[in-house]
Design a protein around this motif. Structure first.
Motif, mmCIF file in Angstrom:
data_model
loop_
_atom_site.group_PDB
_atom_site.id
_atom_site.type_symbol
_atom_site.label_atom_id
_atom_site.label_comp_id
_atom_site.label_asym_id
_atom_site.label_seq_id
_atom_site.Cartn_x
_atom_site.Cartn_y
_atom_site.Cartn_z
ATOM 1 N N PRO A 124 0.815 -1.216 0.000
ATOM 2 C CA PRO A 124 0.000 0.000 0.000
ATOM 3 C C PRO A 124 0.851 1.271 0.000
ATOM 4 C CG PRO A 124 0.172 -0.834 2.222
ATOM 5 C CD PRO A 124 0.946 -1.795 1.356
ATOM 6 N N SER A 125 0.212 2.400 -0.241
ATOM 7 C CA SER A 125 0.946 3.667 -0.201
ATOM 8 C C SER A 125 1.026 4.212 1.221
ATOM 9 C CB SER A 125 0.294 4.682 -1.140
ATOM 10 O OG SER A 125 -1.009 4.991 -0.693
ATOM 11 N N TYR A 126 0.222 3.659 2.127
ATOM 12 C CA TYR A 126 0.349 4.056 3.537
ATOM 13 C C TYR A 126 -0.018 2.881 4.438
ATOM 14 C CZ TYR A 126 -4.777 4.658 3.227
ATOM 15 O OH TYR A 126 -6.120 4.469 3.028
ATOM 16 N N LYS A 127 0.571 2.862 5.636
ATOM 17 C CA LYS A 127 0.273 1.803 6.609
ATOM 18 C C LYS A 127 -0.164 2.447 7.913
ATOM 19 C CE LYS A 127 3.756 -1.442 4.807
ATOM 20 N NZ LYS A 127 4.350 -2.755 5.064
ATOM 21 N N ASP A 128 -1.047 1.758 8.641
ATOM 22 C CA ASP A 128 -1.381 2.192 10.002
ATOM 23 C C ASP A 128 -1.626 0.953 10.863
ATOM 24 O OD1 ASP A 128 -3.976 1.327 9.354
ATOM 25 O OD2 ASP A 128 -4.636 3.338 8.790
ATOM 26 N N ALA A 129 -2.006 1.154 12.112
ATOM 27 C CA ALA A 129 -2.127 0.023 13.036
ATOM 28 C C ALA A 129 -3.261 -0.923 12.639
ATOM 29 C CB ALA A 129 -2.352 0.531 14.458
ATOM 30 N N ALA A 130 -4.308 -0.376 12.009
ATOM 31 C CA ALA A 130 -5.442 -1.213 11.615
ATOM 32 C C ALA A 130 -5.249 -1.841 10.236
ATOM 33 C CB ALA A 130 -6.721 -0.377 11.615
ATOM 34 N N GLY A 131 -4.389 -1.242 9.432
ATOM 35 C CA GLY A 131 -4.235 -1.708 8.053
ATOM 36 C C GLY A 131 -5.340 -1.189 7.165
ATOM 37 N N SER A 132 -5.752 0.067 7.397
ATOM 38 C CA SER A 132 -6.944 0.587 6.711
ATOM 39 C C SER A 132 -6.745 0.787 5.208
ATOM 40 C CB SER A 132 -7.408 1.891 7.367
ATOM 41 O OG SER A 132 -6.408 2.882 7.245
ATOM 42 N N SER A 133 -5.502 0.856 4.741
ATOM 43 C CA SER A 133 -5.301 0.975 3.288
ATOM 44 C C SER A 133 -5.752 -0.287 2.559
ATOM 45 C CB SER A 133 -3.835 1.293 2.963
ATOM 46 O OG SER A 133 -2.967 0.394 3.621
ATOM 47 N N ALA A 134 -5.981 -1.375 3.305
ATOM 48 C CA ALA A 134 -6.435 -2.626 2.681
ATOM 49 C C ALA A 134 -7.859 -2.499 2.133
ATOM 50 C CB ALA A 134 -6.363 -3.776 3.676
ATOM 51 N N TRP A 135 -8.649 -1.571 2.669
ATOM 52 C CA TRP A 135 -10.008 -1.401 2.121
ATOM 53 C C TRP A 135 -10.180 -0.031 1.448
ATOM 54 C CZ3 TRP A 135 -9.302 -2.107 7.488
ATOM 55 C CH2 TRP A 135 -9.622 -1.028 8.305
ATOM 56 N N ASP A 136 -9.081 0.471 0.885
ATOM 57 C CA ASP A 136 -9.093 1.741 0.158
ATOM 58 C C ASP A 136 -9.160 1.427 -1.341
ATOM 59 O OD1 ASP A 136 -8.301 4.052 -1.236
ATOM 60 O OD2 ASP A 136 -7.014 4.744 0.411
ATOM 61 N N ASP A 137 -10.236 1.865 -1.993
ATOM 62 C CA ASP A 137 -10.441 1.546 -3.415
ATOM 63 C C ASP A 137 -9.362 2.118 -4.329
ATOM 64 O OD1 ASP A 137 -12.738 0.367 -2.511
ATOM 65 O OD2 ASP A 137 -14.108 1.488 -3.819
ATOM 66 N N ASN A 138 -8.552 3.048 -3.809
ATOM 67 C CA ASN A 138 -7.526 3.661 -4.664
ATOM 68 C C ASN A 138 -6.131 3.078 -4.462
ATOM 69 O OD1 ASN A 138 -9.287 5.549 -5.955
ATOM 70 N ND2 ASN A 138 -9.375 6.629 -3.993
ATOM 71 N N GLU A 139 -6.059 1.995 -3.714
ATOM 72 C CA GLU A 139 -4.752 1.362 -3.483
ATOM 73 C C GLU A 139 -4.461 0.327 -4.590
ATOM 74 O OE1 GLU A 139 -2.242 1.942 -1.010
ATOM 75 O OE2 GLU A 139 -3.372 3.809 -1.149
ATOM 76 N N PRO A 140 -3.191 -0.126 -4.681
ATOM 77 C CA PRO A 140 -2.770 -0.930 -5.839
ATOM 78 C C PRO A 140 -3.627 -2.155 -6.168
ATOM 79 C CG PRO A 140 -0.831 -0.183 -4.661
ATOM 80 C CD PRO A 140 -2.018 0.266 -3.849
ATOM 81 N N VAL A 141 -4.017 -2.976 -5.176
ATOM 82 C CA VAL A 141 -4.778 -4.194 -5.510
ATOM 83 C C VAL A 141 -6.110 -3.825 -6.168
ATOM 84 C CG1 VAL A 141 -6.093 -6.106 -4.500
ATOM 85 C CG2 VAL A 141 -3.710 -5.766 -3.864
ATOM 86 N N GLN A 142 -6.785 -2.841 -5.592
ATOM 87 C CA GLN A 142 -8.085 -2.430 -6.137
ATOM 88 C C GLN A 142 -7.940 -1.818 -7.539
ATOM 89 O OE1 GLN A 142 -7.228 -2.237 -2.944
ATOM 90 N NE2 GLN A 142 -8.998 -2.507 -1.611
#
Ligand code: PBG
Ligand code: ZN
Length: 328
Positions: free
Chosen positions: A83-101
Motif C-alpha cells: 500500500p501507499s500508507y500503513k497504520d495500526a489497523a491496516g486501513s489501506s487494505a479497504w481503500d479503493d484507490n490502493e494498488p490491488v483495487q
C-alpha cells in the motif's frame, strides 16, 4: 499357476502412445494461478531479489505481466499489494484507490474473462506486520479484525475481484466475509479460504517481497502447527461449513499428505500454494546447475495434481505454461 495372471503394466509402457493411455494424472495450463505483486507509483518493474523472475509492478505496468499470462492461456491471477500508507489497523487494505483495487479494475476492464483473485490479509497493510488488529498485549485481536476483513472484502469485490482469498486465518473469517459480500450484493463473488495454512519457514522470501514480516513475535497464534494433519481437516471442515467455495493447503511440497487427505475427505475444489521458499530452492539449485529446472518443476507440479489438487498457485506459472506449450 491358476486363475488370471496378475496385472503387469509393462506392455502398456512400451511406447509413448501406450503410456499416454494409462496416465492417471495430467497437468494443464488451466490448473495454474499466477501471483502478482502490485505497488504504488508509476513506471515500476522491479525484480524481486528472493523470487528471481518475478517482479513488483506499478499498476500502470502490471498489464505487461497480465498480457503474457493471458496470451499463454493462464486462467487466473492472484494479486498481492503493497500500500501507499500503513497504520495500526491496516486501513489501506479497504481503500479503493490502493494498488490491488486499482489493478483489479484495470485487469477486468481489459480481460473480463480472466479470473482475478485478490489476497485478503492485513500484514502488508499494518505498521506492525501482523495479519490483523492488535490487542493491548500485542496479540492479534480476532473479532475487530473480522470487522475490517468485511470492509476489505466489499472493497475488493467492488473493484472487480472474482474470488477473494483471505489468508489471515482468523476464527470465523469465511462466514464474516460471506455475510458482508452477500449483504453488499456480491453474491457471485467466491471465497478461496487458506484453510490449512501452516506456520512455515517457507514463507521467508515472500515476506521480503511483500514487506510483510511481523515486527514482533510470529504467526503461530493463527497459523497451524506443522505437526498436525487431523487439525488441518477440522480447519477445512469449518471453512466449508462457513461457506468457502475453494479450500487451500499451504505450503504445497511438504504437505502433500494433507492435500491427499483433504481431497479424499471433502472432494471440494482444492488449491495448493507452491510458496516462495519452494520456488526459491528450485531456482537456486537450478542456477547452480545442480538440477534440471524444467524437469524438476514439471514433476513437482504433477505431484500436486497426483495428491489431489485442482489448482496450483505458483511463481513458476509463466514458465510452466510455456513448457506445456512446447510439449505439444
Ligand atoms: C500473508 C501471506 C503470506 C503468504 C501469502 N500471504 C506469508 C505469511 O503468512 O507470512 C506466503 C506466500 C509465499 O510464501 O509465497 N498472510
Ligand atoms: Zn497476513
Amino acid at each position: 499357476m491358476t486363475g488370471f495372471p496378475i496385472y503387469r503394466p509393462r506392455r502398456l509402457r512400451a511406447t509413448e502412445n501406450l503410456r499416454s493411455m494409462i496416465r492417471e494424472t495430467s497437468l494443464s495450463v488451466k490448473d495454474l494461478i499466477f501471483p502478482l505483486f502490485v505497488v504504488p507509483g508509476k513506471n515500476i518493474k522491479t525484480e524481486i531479489e528472493t523470487l528471481k523472475g518475478n517482479y513488483q509492478w506499478s499498476v500502470d505496468r502490471v498489464m505487461e505481466a497480465v498480457d503474457e499470462a493471458a496470451a499463454l492461456g493462464i486462467p487466473a491471477v492472484l494479486l498481492f499489494g503493497i500500500p501507499s500508507y500503513k497504520d495500526a489497523a491496516g486501513s489501506s487494505a479497504w481503500d479503493d484507490n490502493e494498488p490491488v483495487q486499482m489493478a483489479s479494475k484495470a485487469i477486468k476492464a481489459k480481460y473480463p474473462e480472466l479470473v482475478v483473485i485478490t489476497d485478503a490479509c492485513f500484514c502488508e497493510y499494518t505498521t506492525h506486520g501482523h495479519c490483523g488488529v492488535l490487542d493491548a498485549k500485542g496479540d492479534v485481536d480476532n473479532d475487530p479484525t473480522l470487522e475490517n476483513l468485511k470492509k476489505l472484502a466489499v472493497s475488493q469485490a467492488r473493484c472487480g475481484a472474482d474470488i477473494i482469498a483471505p489468508s489471515n486465518m482468523m476464527d470465523g473469517y469465511v462466514a464474516a466475509m460471506r455475510q458482508a459480500l452477500d449483504e453488499a450484493g456480491y453474491t457471485n463473488v467466491s471465497i478461496m479460504a487458506y484453510s490449512a495454512k501452516f506456520a512455515s519457514a517457507y514463507y521467508g522470501p515472500f515476506r521480503a517481497a511483500a514487506d510483510s514480516a511481523p515486527d514482533h513475535g510470529d504467526r503461530k497464534g493463527y497459523q497451524m502447527d506443522p505437526c498436525n494433519s487431523d487439525e488441518a481437516l477440522r480447519e477445512v471442515a469449518l471453512d466449508i461449513e462457513e461457506g468457502a467455495d475453494i479450500v487451500m493447503v499451504k505450503p504445497a511440497m511438504a504437505y502433500q499428505d494433507v492435500t491427499r487427505r483433504v481431497h479424499d475427505t471433502f472432494n471440494r475444489p482444492l488449491c495448493v500454494y507452491n510458496v516462495s521458499g519452494e520456488y526459491a530452492m528450485i531456482k537456486a539449485a537450478a542456477e547452480k546447475g545442480w538440477i534440471d529446472e524444467e524437469r524438476i518443476v514439471m514433476e513437482t507440479m504433477l505431484g500436486f495434481k497426483r495428491a489431489g489438487a485442482k489448482m496450483i498457485i505458483t511463481y513458476f506459472a509463466l514458465e510452466v505454461a510455456k513448457w506445456l506449450k512446447e510439449e505439444k
